[in-house]
Design an enzyme around this catalytic site. Structure first.
Site, short mmCIF file in Angstrom:
data_model
loop_
_atom_site.label_atom_id
_atom_site.label_comp_id
_atom_site.label_asym_id
_atom_site.label_seq_id
_atom_site.Cartn_x
_atom_site.Cartn_y
_atom_site.Cartn_z
N THR A 17 -25.45 19.15 -21.01
CA THR A 17 -26.24 19.04 -22.24
C THR A 17 -26.75 17.61 -22.41
O THR A 17 -27.91 17.40 -22.78
CB THR A 17 -25.40 19.49 -23.46
N GLU A 87 -27.20 26.40 -21.95
CA GLU A 87 -26.24 27.53 -21.87
C GLU A 87 -26.91 28.80 -21.34
O GLU A 87 -26.69 29.90 -21.84
CB GLU A 87 -25.62 27.80 -23.27
N CYS A 154 -4.67 14.06 -12.37
CA CYS A 154 -5.37 14.30 -11.10
C CYS A 154 -6.54 13.33 -10.96
O CYS A 154 -6.56 12.50 -10.06
CB CYS A 154 -5.85 15.74 -11.00
#
Ligand code: ADP
Ligand code: MG
Length: 200
Positions: A17, A87, A154
């Site tokens: 976005t 979207e 991570c």
């Protein structure tokens, strides 16, 4: 004015976005008329605005996520030089929807942002069907926020969207569309994308 189709794809939180709004603003500043469309499926933050996870926003035209929803606003879309759609994965795939986008991108610049994969790690049909037609595809990644038992993060580039239900990985049989934000989704790398199979 250029025409054609540009795609921005990646998991949640990868900046799709943000990138879409950046490009649309650039054209608006250069004096082109810009319109932004979003499916009514996504009512996070605000109904008639597209809002990024960082709070950037822009007014948006809300349409039903199917061919007829776009067809209803067709005239308005053709009145602009640049059409952004956020979207896009929520639109229902039908051949007439794809044809609508292709016809529009023959005459206007269409920029589409979409999730690459659903929470199961499977492609969205409508994204799969439109992607090969794009002249330009920007693939974005987020940062994997998985934390192991020793509390180590991570931090690898994340290409997947992890759905969490009560803090645990959502099972494969969970509904495909479930609009949510940070409370129910995290960005994950391949290794840390976990989809428990309900039947195992
Ligand atoms: P998208 O539309 O792809 O979901 P946005 O453009 O709305 O993404 O938001 C991207 C922003 O999300 C980043 O700039 C960052 O501030 C924030 N963010 C939250 N979690 C993460 C993450 N795990 N990795 C990268 N950015 C993240
Ligand atoms: Mg977004």
């Amino acid at each position: 004015m250029a025409s054609g189709l540009r795609m921005i794809v990646g998991p949640m939180f990868s900046g799709k976005t943000t990138e879409l709004l950046r490009v649309l603003r650039k054209y608006a500043i250069a004096g082109y008329s810009v319109v932004l469309v979003k499916p009514s499926t996504d009512a996070r933050y605000a109904v008639n605005k597209v809002v990024s996870h960082d709070g950037l926003e822009m007014d948006a035209l809300v349409v039903e996520p199917r061919f007829t929803g776009l067809a209803k606003v067709s005239k308005l879309l053709y009145e602009h030089n640049v059409v952004g759609i956020d979207e896009f994965q929520f639109f229902e795939y039908t051949p007439d929807l794809i044809k609508f986008i292709l016809d529009l991108s023959n005459e206007r610049l269409v920029i589409i942002a979409a999730l690459n994969l659903d929470f199961r790690g499977e492609p969205w049909e409508v994204v799969k069907e439109i992607l090969p037609y794009a002249e330009d595809v920007k693939v974005l990644r987020a940062v994997c926020t998985y934390i192991d038992e020793q509390r180590r993060k991570c931090g690898r580039p994340a290409s997947r969207t992890q759905r969490l239900l009560d803090g645990r990985p959502a099972p494969y049989g969970s509904p495909r569309v479930m609009v949510g934000g940070r409370e129910s989704y995290e960005a994950r790398c391949r290794k840390h994308h976990i989809v428990p199979r309900d039947w195992e």
